[in-house]
Design an enzyme around this catalytic site. Structure first.
Site: not given
Length: 872
Positions: A21, A91, A100, A102, A335, A450, A759, A826, A846
């Site tokens: 901010k 803020r 929201g 803090m 932001r 919110h 694998s 895998c 892979y």
């Protein structure tokens, strides 16, 4: 060390010390946008606050007060006194956006003397008392930790005595009375009066914002989003501008694009005669931003212009807060906006088309895990009428039992109950409940409230601002327009894409239609160096995987093919057979099913490769538990129920995951491997007649020794040769193994003499390396994570130090034996972005994951390649 920076001293690249901010307020100041003057107290001061046992050092306080004096000079006002009082806001602003989570305090610097000065200056006592009563309530809540509901309840009771519903219906005398009542309430709670000294107010407020870095909701949000606890927050101190002076003033929140869908259109809301908290808290339902054009066209056009400047400057969708004070527009924040995964994808693709960003920028912009939420579920076609309709705040659908507070949702989740969180409006304290909810429903608040913002950030379905329903959080009931009453525990279905609410349960289905996703994933193909394959056991799985960009099937678990009702009976007969002759007979019943399955799987995946893992789990997993099923099985086998029970007992194992499973099944019952080989080779022969040439990859599970592997491989080779000779054809195939045991890793050079591919089965490899049972680790792993004995759950993200080291050993020595050996993974880790980065680094070819994780894995693989600078 410098702890405080004026907005004129910073820029957008100073987020680590100024927070997001503060850095962006400085950047907007540099862009000559109308930003109320102020300064930022750095994250270093936050660290210092905690090192100093939760108090500000004197030198930091002095630096803050020096900047207050500079603000007085710049604005021509005086803090806490004089005919033109200076009022300020405090803020939070962390380096990573935590909306929201803090605390914020507005209107600091007010006291009884300032009230009189402001009334003389503005000739608007209503505005002055409205601002003062807000300060008292915020200060009591944020600085002192008192329940703000004490103050809000008093306000609601007062409105009832005046027979009004909205705050705006209260006049100056009403608000003066409420302010005096708030002062008395504060003194009663605090045992001392509200502080009149503005210096006390500002220092206490700044300290409380630093303190809020470690409040419960902020800690949970960081944990949920994997944000470091060590970043700290900055604090922004800014000159107040007021949207609640009268009808020419207002406040709002807007996005340069739709954060729910990604549409390139200004999206936001505002309220006239209000402060910013009124919009985001959801206590009043605001107006759509475009209606501002009807109220004040000049301001609206200015805001459009500023929005375009900011989006083009940051090259991303912006979330902006603004205030209009008596006809003058001020920008309070910008932001990079939180957005749904669907919106994030569309925005990234559109911005590439618009020339704002490159394909590489787009690929780096999305979180891989967000892609699994792009393919939101939807309700199947139905003719049910909605019982209410709200705002479509966050897309997707959800079905669950209604609960009216966050704690009840958390408890429901622990009991595996799907829950919809139902609130009048949500607050930051609800964050954990929102995270565990299937969906969120509120009767207040708009598209930037919110509930809407947090739900979109989480990818949770949300319907907000459904004003036609009444929610009683005390009696835990919802009243609908048709006089229908639903109580806690009853089921509703909500659609966050339309805003519709339905009674009862609607069926859901996957939604695979997303052209943006197809285009986006095609860009990963231009970059990725590690292939992404799919775990697929059915033709439909294979088709889905192929559509999502999989480069073949890396794991077909053949045991899953036996679970359907028309096969499990034959499979159970085979398991409980008393001799080899019976087993072969029952396996012959299963052969046509296996052959057809492999035929469909190969055809659906063509021309990509398919890895078939032979039967792996312990046999007792397939046995019946219900008495009627056992009786039918005993009758078919011509044995008594008692004999059957004895056979089932004999198959039970004390530690089945380390027992009679994997290649051990093929060694003790070679006829199982023979049947599976027949099914594979015969399926390939059928496809060869259709001019489709398949090279199947046969994977032997759980081998730990070269001799073990060669024993089973000989069964495969002998069976395949016989079938090919009988059909006078030649089918190429490969035989490899799954590396799941620590011993297999250190013997990999020997095993690689015979195995053509490896694998890594990282689920079992993790289990065997740690000595943790996958099925029981939930009894102690949470405590390990809480006490930081482990950085992360090793079954979700690969343990690089332990399991990873074993993998490195296996890869290195296997390649010494067979340089061209194919290497993959895998386990569940194959769909985890952090693990995929590691797998690329150690040289795997892979990863293979479930079909719906393929987009996640493809993007993670591409990002790993981009960040390493090694693109093929």
């Amino acid at each position: 060390m410098k702890y405080v920076y004026s907005f004129k001293e910073g820029n957008k690249d100073m987020k680590n010390i100024l927070g997001g901010k503060g850095a962006n307020l400085a950047e907007m100041t540099n862009l000559n946008l109308p930003v109320p003057p102020g300064f930022t107290i750095t994250t270093e001061a936050c660290h210092n606050y905690y090192e100093n046992n939760g108090s500000l050092k004197k030198e930091i306080e002095e630096e803050i007060l020096e900047h207050i004096k500079n603000l007085e000079i710049e604005t021509g006002k005086t803090f806490g006194t004089g005919p033109k009082p200076l009022l300020i806001s405090v803020r939070s602003g962390a380096p990573v956006s935590m909306p929201g989570m803090m605390d914020t305090i507005l209107n600091l610097g007010m006291n009884n003397d300032v009230v009189e000065s402001l009334i003389k200056q503005t000739n608007n006592p209503r505005f002055v008392y409205d601002s003062y009563r807000r300060l008292i309530m915020m200060y009591a809540d944020v600085v002192k930790g008192y329940d703000r509901n004490v103050f809000e309840s008093h306000l609601e009771e007062y409105k009832k005595t005046k027979n009004v519903i909205k705050d705006l219906e209260l006049n100056a005398d009403d608000l003066k009375k409420i302010t005096l009542d708030y002062l008395n309430l504060y003194e009663k709670l605090n045992k001392s009066p509200f502080p009149a000294d503005p210096t006390t107010q500002i220092i206490e407020a700044i300290s409380s914002v630093f303190r809020s870095w470690n409040n419960d909701r902020a800690i949970y949000y960081r944990k949920m989003n994997q944000i470091s606890d060590h970043l700290g927050t900055a604090v922004n101190v800014q000159t107040m501008v007021y949207g609640n002076i009268g009808e020419t003033s207002g406040t709002g929140v807007a996005f340069t694009r739709n954060p729910s869908t990604g549409e390139k259109k200004l999206y936001g809301e505002f309220l006239m005669n209000a402060q910013g908290e009124d919009v985001v808290a959801g206590t009043r339902t605001p107006q759509p931003i475009e209606t501002l054009n009807n109220i004040n066209s000049k301001i609206y056009q200015q805001f459009l212009s500023y929005s375009a400047i900011l989006e083009n400057h940051y090259k991303d969708m912006q979330d902006m807060e603004f205030t209009i004070e008596e006809g003058k527009l001020y920008m309070l924040q910008t932001r990079n906006g939180k957005r749904t995964p669907t919106a994030a994808l569309k925005i990234a693709v559109d911005m590439v088309h618009e020339g704002l960003i490159t394909k590489t920028d787009a690929l780096l912009r999305l979180n891989p895990l967000d892609l699994q939420n792009v393919l939101h579920s939807r309700f199947k076609s139905h003719d049910k009428m909605p019982i209410a309709k709200g705002l479509a705040a966050s897309p997707g659908v959800a079905v669950g039992k209604v609960y009216f507070n966050a704690q009840d949702v958390i408890e429901a989740k622990k009991n595996n109950i799907k829950a919809i969180l139902v609130r009048n409006e949500t607050s930051p304290e609800d964050i954990e409940g929102m995270h565990h909810a299937e969906g969120i429903l509120t009767c207040r608040g708009g598209m930037t409230s919110h509930a809407a913002v947090v739900a979109r950030g989480m990818g949770v379905c949300c319907v907000s601002g459904c004003e036609t329903i009444k929610i009683n959080e005390i009696t835990k009931e919802i009243s609908f327009p048709n006089h229908k009453l639903l109580k806690e525990g009853e089921t509703i279905s909500i659609d966050g894409s339309t805003g519709n609410i339905y009674e009862g349960t609607l069926e859901q289905e996957e939604n695979l239609e997303n052209n943006n996703l197809q285009e986006f994933l095609s860009w990963t193909d231009e970059i990725e160096t590690i292939k992404v394959k799919a775990n697929a056991d059915t033709e439909q799985d294979a088709l889905t995987a192929k559509m999502l960009g999989a480069k073949g099937i890396g794991l077909c678990r053949t045991e899953h093919m036996f679970f359907s009702s028309n096969r499990i009976f034959a499979f159970r007969k085979m398991i409980l057979s008393n001799n080899m002759q019976e087993r072969v007979s029952f396996l012959n019943e299963l052969l046509p099913y296996q052959r057809e399955d492999f035929y469909k799987l190969f055809k659906a995946s063509y021309p990509n490769s398919v890895v078939i893992r032979y039967l792996d789990p312990p046999l007792h997993e397939f046995l019946p538990k219900e008495k009627n099923e056992k009786q039918l099985l005993a009758s078919t086998l011509n044995i008594s129920l008692e004999d059957l029970e004895n056979r089932i007992i004999n198959l039970q194992e004390i530690n089945p995951m380390m027992g009679h499973r994997g290649c051990r099944l093929a060694i003790t019952y070679p006829e199982i491997a023979i049947m599976q080989t027949k099914a594979i080779i015969e399926a390939c022969i059928l496809l060869l007649k259709e001019n489709i040439s398949i090279v199947p990859e046969i994977m032997i599970p759980l081998t730990g020794d070269q001799k073990e592997f060669e024993f089973v491989k000989k069964i495969v080779d002998d069976t395949a040769k016989k079938i090919m000779k009988d059909h006078n054809v030649e089918i190429r195939y490969q035989v490899g193994t799954m590396i799941e045991l620590p011993r297999a890793c250190v013997m990999a050079d020997k095993i690689a003499n015979s195995a053509e591919f490896f694998s890594f089965g990282t689920n079992d490899l993790t289990q065997m390396t740690y000595g943790f049972s996958r099925d029981d680790s939930n009894k102690f792993l949470p405590e390990y994570l809480k006490e930081k004995l482990l950085k992360q759950d090793p079954f979700k993200t690969i343990d690089q130090e332990g399991v990873g080291s074993l993998m490195k050993v296996a890869i290195s020595i296997a390649k010494n034996t067979r340089p061209d050996i194919s290497l993959g993974v895998c386990g569940e880790h194959a769909g985890d972005p952090q693990s995929i980065k590691f797998f690329k680094e150690i040289g795997l070819d892979y990863v293979s994951c479930s079909p719906y994780r393929i987009p996640v894995a493809k993007l993670a693989a591409a990002q790993a390649a981009i960040k390493s600078g090694k693109q093929d």
